[in-house]
Design a protein around this motif. Structure first.
Motif, short mmCIF file in Angstrom:
data_model
loop_
_atom_site.label_atom_id
_atom_site.label_comp_id
_atom_site.label_asym_id
_atom_site.label_seq_id
_atom_site.Cartn_x
_atom_site.Cartn_y
_atom_site.Cartn_z
N GLU A 1 0.78 -1.19 0.17
CA GLU A 1 -0.11 -0.20 0.03
C GLU A 1 0.82 1.30 0.05
OE1 GLU A 1 -3.60 2.07 2.55
OE2 GLU A 1 -2.68 0.32 3.30
N LYS A 2 1.91 1.13 0.77
CA LYS A 2 2.83 2.45 0.80
C LYS A 2 3.58 2.65 -0.71
CE LYS A 2 4.50 3.14 5.64
NZ LYS A 2 4.25 4.59 5.61
N VAL A 3 3.87 1.66 -1.13
CA VAL A 3 4.52 1.63 -2.56
C VAL A 3 3.60 2.20 -3.40
CG1 VAL A 3 5.33 0.50 -4.19
CG2 VAL A 3 6.34 -0.23 -2.01
N VAL A 4 2.35 1.73 -3.41
CA VAL A 4 1.59 2.10 -4.61
C VAL A 4 1.18 3.58 -4.47
CG1 VAL A 4 -0.95 1.92 -5.39
CG2 VAL A 4 0.61 -0.17 -4.77
N LYS A 5 0.88 3.99 -3.14
CA LYS A 5 0.42 5.27 -2.78
C LYS A 5 1.50 6.38 -2.83
CE LYS A 5 -3.69 4.25 -0.29
NZ LYS A 5 -4.19 4.30 1.10
N GLU A 6 2.95 6.00 -2.38
CA GLU A 6 3.98 6.79 -2.24
C GLU A 6 4.78 7.06 -3.53
OE1 GLU A 6 6.18 6.25 1.25
OE2 GLU A 6 4.27 6.40 2.66
N SER A 7 4.74 5.89 -4.36
CA SER A 7 5.92 5.93 -5.49
C SER A 7 5.21 5.74 -6.83
CB SER A 7 7.11 4.87 -5.17
OG SER A 7 6.55 3.79 -4.95
N ASN A 8 4.00 5.20 -6.64
CA ASN A 8 3.36 5.04 -8.06
C ASN A 8 4.06 4.12 -9.17
OD1 ASN A 8 1.38 5.47 -10.29
ND2 ASN A 8 2.53 7.03 -10.93
N PRO A 9 4.22 2.78 -8.88
CA PRO A 9 4.95 1.81 -9.56
C PRO A 9 4.03 1.58 -10.85
CG PRO A 9 3.89 0.62 -7.85
CD PRO A 9 3.86 2.11 -7.55
N TYR A 10 4.73 1.47 -11.94
CA TYR A 10 4.10 1.15 -13.14
C TYR A 10 3.28 -0.45 -13.21
CZ TYR A 10 6.48 5.58 -14.33
OH TYR A 10 6.85 6.79 -14.27
N THR A 11 4.51 -1.28 -12.67
CA THR A 11 3.77 -2.63 -12.65
C THR A 11 4.00 -3.20 -11.38
OG1 THR A 11 6.15 -3.54 -13.33
CG2 THR A 11 4.71 -2.88 -15.19
N ILE A 12 3.16 -4.28 -10.99
CA ILE A 12 3.44 -5.04 -9.85
C ILE A 12 3.15 -6.39 -10.28
CG2 ILE A 12 1.83 -5.76 -7.83
CD1 ILE A 12 1.31 -2.92 -7.26
N MET A 13 3.94 -7.47 -9.69
CA MET A 13 3.97 -8.61 -9.95
C MET A 13 3.21 -9.57 -8.94
SD MET A 13 7.13 -11.58 -10.09
CE MET A 13 8.06 -10.76 -11.21
N SER A 14 2.26 -10.31 -9.49
CA SER A 14 1.42 -11.16 -8.59
C SER A 14 2.20 -12.42 -7.92
CB SER A 14 0.32 -11.57 -9.21
OG SER A 14 0.55 -12.26 -10.33
N SER A 15 1.83 -12.88 -6.69
CA SER A 15 2.58 -13.95 -6.40
C SER A 15 2.07 -15.52 -7.04
CB SER A 15 2.80 -14.07 -4.85
OG SER A 15 1.36 -14.10 -4.36
N TYR A 16 2.67 -16.51 -6.82
CA TYR A 16 2.43 -17.86 -7.28
C TYR A 16 1.27 -18.32 -6.31
CZ TYR A 16 6.56 -18.39 -9.87
OH TYR A 16 7.67 -18.37 -10.81
N ASN A 17 1.36 -18.03 -4.97
CA ASN A 17 0.57 -18.82 -4.09
C ASN A 17 -1.26 -18.50 -4.02
OD1 ASN A 17 2.33 -16.36 -2.75
ND2 ASN A 17 0.08 -16.27 -1.78
N LYS A 18 -1.77 -19.13 -3.36
CA LYS A 18 -3.07 -18.92 -3.05
C LYS A 18 -3.38 -18.02 -1.92
CE LYS A 18 -5.28 -23.17 -4.85
NZ LYS A 18 -6.03 -24.20 -4.61
N VAL A 19 -4.11 -17.25 -1.95
CA VAL A 19 -4.58 -16.24 -0.51
C VAL A 19 -5.93 -16.50 -0.06
CG1 VAL A 19 -4.54 -14.19 0.64
CG2 VAL A 19 -2.87 -14.41 -1.06
N ASN A 20 -6.02 -17.21 0.87
CA ASN A 20 -7.39 -17.52 1.36
C ASN A 20 -8.37 -18.39 0.34
OD1 ASN A 20 -6.94 -16.57 4.07
ND2 ASN A 20 -7.33 -14.64 3.56
N GLY A 21 -7.62 -19.29 -0.20
CA GLY A 21 -8.61 -19.91 -1.14
C GLY A 21 -8.34 -19.67 -2.73
N GLU A 22 -7.81 -18.43 -3.20
CA GLU A 22 -7.84 -17.96 -4.44
C GLU A 22 -6.40 -17.73 -4.72
OE1 GLU A 22 -11.31 -15.79 -6.38
OE2 GLU A 22 -11.03 -14.76 -4.35
N PHE A 23 -5.90 -18.19 -6.08
CA PHE A 23 -4.74 -17.93 -6.46
C PHE A 23 -4.56 -16.31 -6.56
CE2 PHE A 23 -4.74 -22.42 -8.09
CZ PHE A 23 -3.40 -22.71 -7.62
N ALA A 24 -3.51 -15.85 -6.28
CA ALA A 24 -3.15 -14.46 -5.93
C ALA A 24 -3.29 -13.65 -7.26
CB ALA A 24 -1.77 -14.10 -5.53
N ASN A 25 -2.95 -14.40 -8.39
CA ASN A 25 -3.21 -13.73 -9.95
C ASN A 25 -4.69 -13.57 -10.55
OD1 ASN A 25 -3.29 -16.48 -10.88
ND2 ASN A 25 -3.08 -15.63 -12.85
N GLU A 26 -5.66 -14.30 -9.66
CA GLU A 26 -7.10 -14.17 -10.08
C GLU A 26 -7.65 -13.88 -8.95
OE1 GLU A 26 -7.89 -18.69 -10.37
OE2 GLU A 26 -6.49 -18.24 -11.58
#
Length: 779
Positions: free
Chosen positions: A183-208
């Motif tokens: 959250e800090k990175v997105v709001k303070e430095s405005n990255p043009y891309t972000i990479m999703s992780s391989y794992n699931k988070v609470n039952g759903e794959f991070a990239n979906e």
């Protein structure tokens, strides 16, 4: 309103779908007839890893020479935002000079557990420090007109089973610990891309994961860039597209492009979702493609000097009994340990840099005014006993006034794709330490490694410095610290426990099969040790100096905290001042104190500076999942100023108006209320989770499917066992012939889900072939 509506209107459906995956391992697709160029993405995060020949994701094949800076775990110990900005700027400059448009870094996952094999790539156990430092790295990289790519979003906490593990974490811990840095990175430095992780988070794959991407990243935080999968991190391409995952990497030779086209033609995916994804990707491509931009010239000697300076500012002095350091001119010194001559300076995997040049400490020490009586290797680097090496080192130590003993973790212990087995230094090195302290009372240990270690000898030696993984200039930097040419100023960005069994997630880490349960909740690192009053070897924020500092005249005016800092010693130095907030008599369970401000202040002897730190309302808040927002609990808060979390020099109490919480009440959570989190009952974890826990085990009676792993084949019939054991044979073979890094990388295959086989081979092993194999295994 889309920025590139006219251009998108001229594309065929197939062309639009084709842009959603790579042309090859590192490049996006071009559409020449429409003037859409290709851009290159390649690895960071502590230097440029651009492969000139055959491509791979695990650092197996050599990359072009580049400056190898200290890793994130090392840089974090500098607590120096301007330094990290400069390092990012230099790395970005080298990337741009090589026509790389997107640099894959920095990594900013939280160090939930010190065994994570990739912790050397991450900044800290603390989300505030992580976010502040990662934001500076992103700003520095993007100052060159290219894109940084913060990773891995989100809750990527282990390497074991990383492509399928389901990270089970409650909402409050997710927000306060695992998402805060992003959250800090997105709001303070405005990255043009972000990479999703391989794992699931609470039952759903991070990239979906609709909640992580659509609800939080894009809607709540206002991210307007591109989400790219980790390499091979796509599960369901259409579901990923719905969750704002615009770019899949690497190329799948059109396999997943067809899935998108088919979904639109069949009416299961609205074409407007694809159009929006293409619009996002085109905005990135036109912003960062470099073919028509001025080429940059890189002064690699200047960058090497910056790498040396970064290492100097990041090395941590852990012990200096009787002021044994810095070493005086003419001192008779024995240099022991293979790492003195052949430095351990980076981790392994996708971050493996081919350094432009590489220094070692032995050369610089031999060129100093010390009386170096000799050098001895001391131990076999990759383990194994050698009485001859120990005898040579012990004999040499007898003739010295001081022994500099270089030890630590070898290259096979910290790598992408595999977690560490323990926090121990190799047994042959510990035996060497014991032998040398029997013959010399003045031993200074120089540690190398990407994180926390158990140090059973800490009370028996006079000095300890931790270099972490200090990059190509670490040899010079270490020598400068030992000789007093530079005053050490690094401080630990993570806690060093006495024993691994003291770690709060000890009982839960890693998740072995289906899930990884974050039962420790909020109580990561110092949040646990401080709240539960567990003794540690070295606390968070700890580090010594060759000078002394005095804190005075604390003043607090609403959210502005100021005080005087004076260098009371005889040499110039830097102090890292730290601000912690502790709530008094809270109704809810929470960490005893939390870092909410810091600064690195440079002072000449006798100099005083006024230091000002600024707080916000958010710094006093906790996350309330019921209202999906941050709240301040009414009450009194201590503002504490210190030089580590355990060295508080000044404090003052302020009152904050807010709410009287009706959630997370201590009386309702008997274990969490006292941070007794190492054996949390399922019922108490389920209460903060808000649902029943899924099974942590694989269902061995179930047929294996495309989302199951090759690892699971060992539990099926003889074909499955043969398939698994054939791959494991290569793991043991490479270990036997002395190629442990290659052996470790076999785990990338072992933990790979079957769905990735056809995609990673570009269709050479087709989906039909994989399905046939699964039918044989399931018989």
């Amino acid at each position: 309103m889309m920025k590139h509506q006219d251009l998108i209107g001229r594309m065929t459906l197939e062309e639009k779908a084709s842009l959603m995956s790579g042309q090859n391992f590192w490049n996006t697709k071009a559409i020449e007839r429409l003037g859409i160029p290709s851009i290159m993405l390649t690895d960071g995060p502590h230097g440029l890893r651009k492969q000139g020949g055959r491509a791979d994701h695990l650092g197996l094949n050599k990359s072009l020479p580049a400056t190898c800076y200290p890793t994130a775990a090392t840089l974090a110990n500098s607590w120096d935002k301007s330094l990290i900005y400069d390092v990012g700027k230099d790395i970005g400059k080298e990337a741009r000079s090589e026509k790389v448009s997107v640099l894959l870094g920095p990594g900013l996952n939280i160090k939930r557990n010190p065994l994570c094999g990739r912790n050397f790539e991450y900044f800290s156990e603390d989300p505030y420090l992580t976010g502040e430092l990662a934001s500076e790295m992103v700003k520095g990289i993007q100052s060159n007109g290219i894109s940084a790519c913060p990773k891995h979003y989100a809750v990527n906490s282990q390497e074991h089973m990383r492509m399928t593990i389901d990270e089970i974490v409650d909402e409050r811990s997710l927000r306060e610990i695992y998402l805060t840095g992003f959250e800090k990175v997105v709001k303070e430095s405005n990255p043009y891309t972000i990479m999703s992780s391989y794992n699931k988070v609470n039952g759903e794959f991070a990239n979906e994961n609709q909640y992580l991407a659509n609800d939080i990243l894009y809607s709540e935080w206002g991210f307007d860039g591109v989400v790219v999968t980790d390499w091979g991190g796509n599960n369901d391409r259409v579901a990923g597209l719905r969750a704002h995952n615009q770019l899949e990497m690497p190329s799948t030779n059109g396999i997943t492009d067809k899935e998108i086209v088919n979904a639109i033609n069949e009416g299961t995916l609205d074409e407007s979702i694809l159009n929006q994804a293409v619009d996002h990707l085109l905005s990135l491509i036109f912003k960062v493609h470099l073919d028509d931009k001025e080429p940059l010239q890189v002064d690699y000697n200047q960058h090497h000097n910056k790498a040396v300076e970064a290492a100097r500012q990041s090395i941590v002095l852990l012990k200096n009994e009787s002021n044994i350091l810095p070493l005086k001119d003419g001192k008779r010194v024995a240099v022991i340990g293979d790492f003195a001559k052949n430095p351990r300076y980076q981790g392994a995997g996708s971050s493996l840099i081919n350094p432009y040049k590489l220094s070692n400490s032995l050369d610089y020490l031999q060129g100093s005014k010390l009386n170096i009586v000799g050098y001895a290797q001391g131990y076999k680097r990759m383990g194994g006993k050698s009485s001859k090496l120990v005898q040579e080192a012990t004999s040499l130590s007898k003739s010295a006034e001081v022994v500099l003993l270089f030890i630590g973790l070898d290259e096979s212990t910290e790598a992408e794709g595999v977690d560490r087995n323990d926090l121990k230094i190799a047994h042959n090195q510990l035996e060497l330490v014991e032998s040398i302290i029997q013959v010399n009372d003045n031993v200074v240990v120089v540690l190398s490694g990407g994180g926390a270690l158990e140090l059973p000898f800490a009370d028996k030696v006079k000095g300890i410095i931790h270099t972490y993984l200090s990059g190509q200039g670490g040899g010079e930097a270490v020598a400068d610290i030992l000789l007093g040419n530079c005053n050490p100023s690094g401080k630990l960005s993570e806690t060093f426990p006495l024993h691994y069994s003291d770690v709060p997630s000890y009982s839960y880490y890693p998740g072995q099969q289906a899930t990884s349960e974050h039962k420790e909740g909020l109580f990561i690192g110092y949040r646990y040790y401080e709240t539960a009053n567990v003794p540690v070897r070295y606390p968070f924020g700890y580090g010594l100096s060759y000078t002394t500092f005095e804190f005075s005249n604390l003043m607090i005016d609403k959210f502005t905290v100021s005080f005087d800092l004076t260098n009371t010693g005889e040499v110039a130095g830097a102090e890292i001042v730290q601000l912690y907030i502790e709530m008094l008599d809270s109704r809810i369970f929470r960490a005893r104190k939390e870092l909410k401000g810091f600064d690195k202040v440079y002072l000449d002897p006798g100099e005083t500076k006024r230091v000002t730190l600024t707080l916000t309302k958010r710094d006093f808040s906790f996350f309330n999942p019921v209202i999906n927002d941050w709240e301040v609990e009414s009450g009194n808060y201590k503002i504490q100023i210190g030089s580590s979390i355990q060295e508080i020099h000044m404090e003052e109490t302020v009152q904050m108006d807010g709410v009287s919480p009706s959630i997370f009440i201590k009386s309702e959570f008997p274990h969490y209320s006292i941070a007794d989190v190492k054996q949390i009952p399922d019922s108490e974890f389920e209460k903060i989770l808000g649902r029943r826990l899924p099974s942590k085990h694989w269902d061995s009676n179930k047929d294996l499917g495309m989302n199951d792993t090759i690892n699971q084949a060992q539990y099926k019939n003889w074909i499955g066992k043969l398939f698994y054991n054939s791959i494991m044979f290569f793991h043991f073979f490479f270990k036997k012939i002395g190629r442990p890094l290659t052996a470790n990388n076999v785990y990338f295959i072992i933990n790979m889900p079957f769905r990735q086989v056809d995609r990673f081979t570009g269709g050479k092993v087709s989906k039909k072939n994989v399905e046939t194999l699964l039918r044989w295994i399931n018989r």
